[in-house]
Scaffold this active site. Structure first.
Site, PDB file in Angstrom:
ATOM      1  N   ALA A 269       0.796  -1.262  -0.188  1.00 30.32           N
ATOM      2  CA  ALA A 269      -0.082  -0.015  -0.159  1.00 30.32           C
ATOM      3  C   ALA A 269       0.866   1.293  -0.134  1.00 30.32           C
ATOM      4  O   ALA A 269       1.921   1.280   0.556  1.00 30.32           O
ATOM      5  CB  ALA A 269      -1.001   0.019   1.199  1.00 30.32           C
ATOM      6  N   GLU A 305      -2.362   3.839   6.080  1.00 29.38           N
ATOM      7  CA  GLU A 305      -2.259   4.581   5.072  1.00 29.38           C
ATOM      8  C   GLU A 305      -3.150   5.900   5.406  1.00 29.38           C
ATOM      9  O   GLU A 305      -2.640   7.021   5.312  1.00 29.38           O
ATOM     10  CB  GLU A 305      -2.470   4.160   3.833  1.00 29.38           C
ATOM     11  CG  GLU A 305      -2.101   2.788   3.355  1.00 29.38           C
ATOM     12  CD  GLU A 305      -0.309   2.813   3.357  1.00 29.38           C
ATOM     13  OE1 GLU A 305       0.076   3.763   3.306  1.00 29.38           O
ATOM     14  OE2 GLU A 305      -0.014   1.960   3.914  1.00 29.38           O
TER      15      GLU A 305
HETATM   16 ZN   LIG Z   1       3.736   3.652   5.959  1.00 30.56          ZN
END
Ligand SMILES: [Zn+2]
Length: 411
Positions: A269, A305
């Site tokens: 991610a 995130e």
């Molecule tokens: Zn990170």
């Protein structure tokens, strides 16, 4: 080779960056860029102007680099004479000017998985740590932050979804097949947080109302037919948004929070400002088949995130030696959030088992590393899975223990 002790703050800053992408097909993209460059501590009468370095990957096809001074004088940079390995270096005449560049990208041929490349059926970018120099010649370092405006032109049948950081400010049909979209990101950011996505994706939507009453549009883009697997991601994202308001007093600064779940994304991610890109297994969970661990995984990566939106994105690092600062602080916030939704004793014991079984053996071996390196050959070396992602949050936790929770939060 960069050394920590040699760090110097940048001589030049970038005032604004305008990017124009025209996508002809998966292997032909033209990029035009225009950006204002100014000496930090600009003084019109300054005699001593330092040289300027623009980073550009050696394989980047550069059509031109023009320098336009405020007095109207234009200079075409000699693309051979001024190109050293991986950068363009020259001596500007004045301390303030505009740079215009044109480059050609071949995403389908790009196997470096950095810059703009083709991943299964979509075009996407990965710019952390130094992928932006594969898109345009630029001052590619995290301590140079600017406001990005991005325009994308493409065939609407081949690339119905076109995304970049920030807010969509215009969508216009240029012909029966071509469309133009424009995005503006109001927040200054380093170029490693730039993102662009183009391709065929389905969209699931939700929203969140912040504590001050602002409505944030939450959008997850995924393969068609998987839209109904986004419910856990939305639920944990909204809980993380609320937690950041309540615990850190941080209200999400975005109007649009976009997540792209790509079935073939190699990096797990990536926290690009306002446009996160995920491997879809970290976002999607099928109610019929997902296990308890799958759900914890979605919660962990989604909140991680999102927490980067402040720790990493708004407050960023000054160089790649500091990567453990943004990762450590974000991982620590992630752990504390996860402990509020899953049993803390179970999750903390799992984390400590990892420290004992993975981190301690590495730290007793020749592979032992400090969380901040003294030197590296390439920026990627600053990311060591065990040191960066297991040791650094524990160092942050240690600081909290020393300071007390109250003083830590205040700091
Ligand atoms: Zn990170």
């Amino acid at each position: 080779m960069p050394y920590w002790k040699d760090y110097k703050k940048p001589d030049f800053l970038v005032k604004q960056l305008d990017l124009n992408f025209e996508i002809f097909n998966d292997n032909e993209v033209a990029v035009q860029a225009s950006f204002e460059v100014e000496l930090d501590d600009f003084d019109e009468f300054s005699k001593k102007i330092p040289t300027l370095t623009l980073h550009a990957d050696q394989n980047l096809e550069v059509k031109f680099i023009k320098i336009i001074y405020n007095n109207g004088e234009k200079v075409d940079l000699n693309l051979i004479k001024n190109r050293k390995k991986g950068e363009f270096v020259w001596q500007p005449k004045f301390g303030k000017f505009r740079i215009e560049t044109a480059t050609r990208l071949k995403p389908a041929d790009n196997i470096a998985l950095a810059g703009l490349y083709k991943s299964k059926n979509i075009l996407l970018t990965q710019c952390e740590a130094e992928g932006f120099r594969r898109i345009i010649p630029y001052i590619d370092r995290p301590d140079v932050m600017t406001v990005f405006k991005t325009a994308i032109i493409a065939d609407k049948n081949d690339y119905p979804v076109l995304l970049s950081n920030g807010n969509l400010v215009e969508r216009k049909e240029l012909s029966s097949s071509k469309i133009l979209v424009k995005f503006e990101d109001p927040f200054k950011k380093p170029c490693y947080l730039f993102a662009l996505i183009a391709g065929k994706l389905a969209k699931a939507e939700d929203f969140f109302v912040t504590k001050s009453g602002r409505k944030i549009s939450l959008q997850i883009y995924c393969e068609s037919g998987k839209e109904n697997q986004c419910q856990f991601a939305f639920r944990f994202l909204k809980e993380a948004l609320r937690w950041d308001e309540e615990v850190y007093n941080l209200e999400c600064d975005l109007d649009e929070y976009k997540i792209v779940a790509a079935s073939d994304f190699n990096f797990g991610a990536m926290e690009n400002k306002g446009l996160n890109v995920f491997t879809d297994a970290y976002v999607l969970a099928d109610l019929r088949t997902a296990t308890h661990n799958d759900i914890i995984f979605v919660a962990t990566v989604i909140c991680h995130e999102f927490f980067h939106n402040y720790t990493g994105n708004r407050v960023t690092v000054k160089n790649w030696f500091e990567v453990a600062l943004k990762e450590g602080m974000t991982l620590f916030r992630e752990q504390e959030f996860i402990y509020t939704i899953f049993p803390k004793v179970v999750e903390r014991i799992a984390a400590i088992k990892k420290i004992k079984n993975v981190l301690f053996p590495q730290d007793l071996s020749p592979q032992a590393k400090p969380i901040r390196l003294e030197e590296y050959q390439v920026a990627e070396e600053a990311y060591d899975v065990t040191t960066t992602y297991t040791k650094s949050p524990e160092v942050i936790r240690m600081l909290q223990t020393f300071l007390s929770e109250k003083k830590f939060l205040k700091a």
